[in-house]
Design an enzyme around this catalytic site. Sequence first.
Site, mmCIF file in Angstrom:
data_model
loop_
_atom_site.group_PDB
_atom_site.id
_atom_site.type_symbol
_atom_site.label_atom_id
_atom_site.label_comp_id
_atom_site.label_asym_id
_atom_site.label_seq_id
_atom_site.Cartn_x
_atom_site.Cartn_y
_atom_site.Cartn_z
ATOM 1 N N CYS A 2 -30.858 -112.458 -78.054
ATOM 2 C CA CYS A 2 -30.676 -113.898 -78.036
ATOM 3 C C CYS A 2 -31.930 -114.597 -78.546
ATOM 4 O O CYS A 2 -32.927 -113.956 -78.890
ATOM 5 C CB CYS A 2 -30.374 -114.374 -76.612
ATOM 6 N N ARG A 50 -27.095 -117.527 -77.405
ATOM 7 C CA ARG A 50 -26.654 -116.201 -76.985
ATOM 8 C C ARG A 50 -25.989 -115.413 -78.104
ATOM 9 O O ARG A 50 -25.131 -115.921 -78.826
ATOM 10 C CB ARG A 50 -25.658 -116.315 -75.821
ATOM 11 N N LEU A 51 -26.425 -114.152 -78.237
ATOM 12 C CA LEU A 51 -25.695 -113.127 -78.981
ATOM 13 C C LEU A 51 -25.107 -112.202 -77.935
ATOM 14 O O LEU A 51 -25.824 -111.450 -77.269
ATOM 15 C CB LEU A 51 -26.629 -112.354 -79.919
ATOM 16 N N ALA A 52 -23.803 -112.255 -77.743
ATOM 17 C CA ALA A 52 -23.149 -111.517 -76.663
ATOM 18 C C ALA A 52 -23.036 -110.039 -77.026
ATOM 19 O O ALA A 52 -22.436 -109.675 -78.036
ATOM 20 C CB ALA A 52 -21.764 -112.096 -76.394
ATOM 21 N N GLY A 79 -32.873 -109.805 -74.960
ATOM 22 C CA GLY A 79 -33.166 -108.383 -74.965
ATOM 23 C C GLY A 79 -32.079 -107.554 -74.327
ATOM 24 O O GLY A 79 -30.967 -108.015 -74.070
ATOM 25 N N GLU A 80 -32.422 -106.311 -74.068
ATOM 26 C CA GLU A 80 -31.528 -105.369 -73.405
ATOM 27 C C GLU A 80 -32.326 -104.590 -72.374
ATOM 28 O O GLU A 80 -33.398 -104.051 -72.673
ATOM 29 C CB GLU A 80 -30.911 -104.390 -74.408
ATOM 30 N N ASP A 103 -26.989 -107.600 -67.594
ATOM 31 C CA ASP A 103 -28.349 -107.163 -67.297
ATOM 32 C C ASP A 103 -29.259 -108.357 -67.025
ATOM 33 O O ASP A 103 -30.289 -108.231 -66.359
ATOM 34 C CB ASP A 103 -28.912 -106.295 -68.427
ATOM 35 N N GLY A 381 -34.572 -95.874 -86.650
ATOM 36 C CA GLY A 381 -35.591 -94.847 -86.453
ATOM 37 C C GLY A 381 -37.009 -95.379 -86.528
ATOM 38 O O GLY A 381 -37.962 -94.584 -86.556
#
Length: 622
Positions: A2, A50-52, A79-80, A103, A381
């Site tokens: 987000c 928000r990016l859901a 974030g995550e 989260d 990566g």
Amino acid sequence: MCGIVGWVDFGRDLRRERAALRAMTGRMVQRGPDAEGVWVREHVAFGHRRLAVIDLLTGDQPMTVEHDGREVATITYSGELYNYLELRKELRGRGHVFRTDSDTEVMLHAYLEWGEDFVDRLNGMYAFGVWDVRREQLVLVRDRMGVKPLFYYTGVPGTVLFASEPKGVFAHPLAEAVVDAGGLRELLAFVKTPGHGIYRDLHEVVPGSLVRVDAEGLHHRQYWRPSYEEHRDDLDTTISTVRELLDDIVARQTIADVPLCALLSGGLDSSAITALSQAALSGRGEGPLRSFAVDFVGQTEHFRPDPMRSTPDTPFVHDVVKHLSVDHEDIVLDAATLMDPLSRSAVVTAMDQPTFGGDLYTSLYLLFRSVREHSTVALSGEAADEVFGGYAWFHQPAVIERANFPWLAVFAPEDLPGNDLAGDLSGGALDRDVLDSLRMAEYRDAAYRTAIAEVDHGDDPDPRNRRMREISYLHLTRFVQILLDRKDRMSMAHGLEVRVPFCDHRLVQYVYNTPWSMKTFDGREKSLLRAAAADALPASVVSRVKSPYPSTQDENYERALREALLSVTIDSPAADLLDPAKVAALASAPYEHDGFAPVRRQIEQCLALDLWLRHNSVRLEL
């Protein structure tokens, strides 16, 4: 993933300032296209785009926790959190009640349970602000490796503004985008100084740190950095531990409620992540994994080896695709697309600063634009070279022994004694008086000494281990952030979340303390990663020599660069920074067909400075 913004002012009633907050929030729309939220109280205002990705229905923000009908704390979060399921279970056992599956709510309850020490329990990539109603304080937190950005501005007395990107801060009518000599030095040094923004009074929250803002002022706390621990495992155990960590990391990072893919270059790093991601999805009965690679028209057929790349990527990409049976697509770009003015301007706008990497940025921007048509989350990566020692300069004694940042041997080659290559990323076509006033060598030297002083060697008596620990530390704290910033801005410009498994702090800390002899036990770069992932990859990739992110070799691209450069000498707002004679010499210099070559880098530098100053409200005060 987000975009967040916020404003704290203990001397002003912010309930009357919603327009300024909405202006800031509106500049984050590209990071969060799915929803907008604002939360305003007397001395604090939060905005969120928000990016859901997780909990699509009930995860809106800013999010507030109440107790007995009263607000206790509010968060605006980007974030995550990869261990949120375990934390939620533990918090429930401590009496916490959850109303969502997100989260975000776990993060907020973790703060309420453990206070500022909650950061020690987090595993993820994150940047957020928490307003603690009970203490009347703001806590800004950034993940350990700095995967997610977080800036704050102190240029207005009594006020602190923060945002995911500088543009969010400078949308506020009180904030001013000024670059002074210190900012220009930081911009040109190609060394990321933790906490240093290039704009006056704009700072980054240092990776692995938090900033507390209360009526007394700002208070900083570093909660993590790579640190010394004695490595007791033998080689076989070390290899198996690296694989176990990677399996766990990738399993966590392939969880999403939206389409997910992998970025595949045909190198060891991205191929390992792609293989482990495919395995994780298959193990859960999901898949096949989608993958994407960037390529350039005619590059494979007419490839020219250069000092950084001995082979083209595409044949190795296709070997991996065949070996794993992933659902793959090549994104093939031509010179006209790479030179498109709208795309090049969009790159500078996304970064909020000039980008001297040219097509290394534009191609990534265009790749992510295509990927976003199919996926919302991508695994990368990135950072494996910094963690495992993959770059060529990790293995060059002349570079290792000198007291400077190793990557400057490539990007500022004249710093090496006896090297007569023309050009320097920090010099280029800049006016000599400007260069002399900046004293770039002194700036870099001071930055190097500061970084080296941070390294903890414990009681390690081995001089080789000590030096290579320093080299690793420089890359993990001063180099990889440049690449992570590029990845974040180019992806979030399209609302695409890119996850970086090699930045998991458990893996970073473990490999950081592994003796250099183990990291190179087979006489090659990234020995531990190669051994840990070999069984999942085709033989061609396992034996492939390190090749960095690709750059176009198309003569049409270099011709277009020189044509664009001619206009810079006419009416450029960067004219006061550039030497016209040097610019003219660059325009007529021989083609190099290599994005890392000095002349091409200098041309890209001139064009980037011109674009930045032409399309952004920036004031230079040198």
